[in-house]
Enzyme design. Structure first.
Site, short mmCIF file in Angstrom:
data_model
loop_
_atom_site.label_atom_id
_atom_site.label_comp_id
_atom_site.label_asym_id
_atom_site.label_seq_id
_atom_site.Cartn_x
_atom_site.Cartn_y
_atom_site.Cartn_z
CG ASN A 11 54.63 44.18 47.96
OD1 ASN A 11 53.46 43.80 48.07
ND2 ASN A 11 55.18 44.45 46.79
CG HIS A 96 55.53 47.04 43.21
ND1 HIS A 96 55.89 46.08 42.30
CD2 HIS A 96 56.20 46.75 44.35
CE1 HIS A 96 56.74 45.23 42.88
NE2 HIS A 96 56.96 45.63 44.12
CD GLU A 98 55.97 42.45 41.41
OE1 GLU A 98 54.97 42.39 42.15
OE2 GLU A 98 57.10 42.05 41.74
CD GLU A 168 60.41 47.95 45.52
OE1 GLU A 168 60.61 47.23 46.48
OE2 GLU A 168 59.43 47.80 44.76
N GLY A 174 62.75 40.26 43.40
CA GLY A 174 62.41 38.84 43.31
C GLY A 174 63.43 38.01 42.56
C1 PEP Z 1 58.94 44.02 46.24
O1 PEP Z 1 58.00 43.27 46.03
O2 PEP Z 1 58.74 45.24 46.27
C2 PEP Z 1 60.27 43.45 46.45
C3 PEP Z 1 61.26 44.25 46.70
O3 PEP Z 1 60.36 42.09 46.37
P1 PEP Z 1 61.63 41.19 46.80
O4 PEP Z 1 62.04 41.63 48.18
O5 PEP Z 1 61.11 39.79 46.78
O6 PEP Z 1 62.70 41.44 45.79
#
Ligand code: PEP
Length: 251
Positions: A11, A96, A98, A168, A174
């Site tokens: 991603n 997601h 975000e 997630e 992040g």
């Molecule tokens: C994501 O953007 O779905 C993600 C898991 O980001 P990161 O690997 O940077 O934590």
């Protein structure tokens, strides 16, 4: 032994440029020979046609990071599933964190997007996950179940034969704070078991990805868990060497 082929999906979020994409994609393509996993790259919309071209002849799939819940019409600034399908997009991330948190996407809206993606013959990657305060309050399973159930009640369990789920935890995205392999396994097993209550075949075959600060040095640990079938990779997917190491760390 599971029959599920691992999937590692990048991603890129809102990162990169036309110029930076080419060397990154070339390095990933060149280094993927030995990967057992299926690989996908979810790029910003405007780069998808170019990415598709760069990936021509490779087994790497393209994916989008979002899509409109509407088919067409007066929705200025939006992108439809038929447009993504037109350019040969294979996966679309929906829900997601975000999008849920920064753009207030509700469980119902995410379910609508999921349905729309499937009706255009693409595969949704449905993201589920709890916030830090929800984990601390012991409500992780309640939150994940609510997010999952909203989609099941919209599309029905059978639709999950053509979908991927990414767990997630929001506090791990992040932040550099990865869930432990045991924490990831616990939630993945919960998701699989919840699906199994309605269809054990679909539950056994669906790929459950983990996302949240997966890096080259923690990927094999996470991917060693029974119900972790790969990863959704943000930051580390922007560095070819790191992303390749993650792809090679799958079971
Ligand atoms: C994501 O953007 O779905 C993600 C898991 O980001 P990161 O690997 O940077 O934590």
């Amino acid at each position: 032994m599971s029959e599920r082929q691992p999937l590692v999906a990048a991603n890129w979020k809102m990162n990169g440029s036309l110029e930076s994409m080419k060397p990154l994609v070339n390095a990933i393509k060149a280094g993927l020979d030995k990967a057992k996993a299926e690989v996908a790259i979810c790029a910003p919309y405007v780069y998808l046609p170019q990415l598709k071209q760069e990936l021509d002849g490779s087994a790497i799939h393209t994916g989008a990071q979002n899509v409109s819940e509407h088919e067409a019409g007066a929705y200025t600034g939006e992108i439809s599933t038929s447009m993504l399908s037109d350019i040969g997009c294979h996966y679309v991330i929906v829900g997601h964190s975000e999008r849920r948190n920064l753009y207030a996407e509700s469980d119902v809206l995410v379910a609508e997007k999921f349905a729309r993606v499937q009706s255009a013959n693409m595969l949704p990657i449905l993201c589920l996950g709890e916030q830090l305060d929800e984990r601390e309050a012991g409500t992780t399973e309640t939150v994940v179940a609510r997010q999952l159930d909203a989609v099941i009640s919209k599309v029905g369990i059978a639709a999950f034969a053509q979908a991927v789920i990414a767990y997630e935890p929001v506090w791990a995205i992040g932040t550099g704070k990865t869930a432990t392999k045991e924490q990831a396994q616990e939630v993945h097993a919960f998701i699989r078991q919840r699906l199994a209550q309605q269809d054990s075949t679909i539950a056994a075959s669906i790929r459950l990805l983990y996302g949240g600060s997966v890096k080259a040095d923690n990927a094999s640990d996470l991917f060693s868990m029974t119900d972790v079938d790969g990863g959704l990779i943000g930051g580390a997917s922007l560095i070819a060497e790191d992303f390749l190491a993650i792809c090679q760390a799958t079971r």
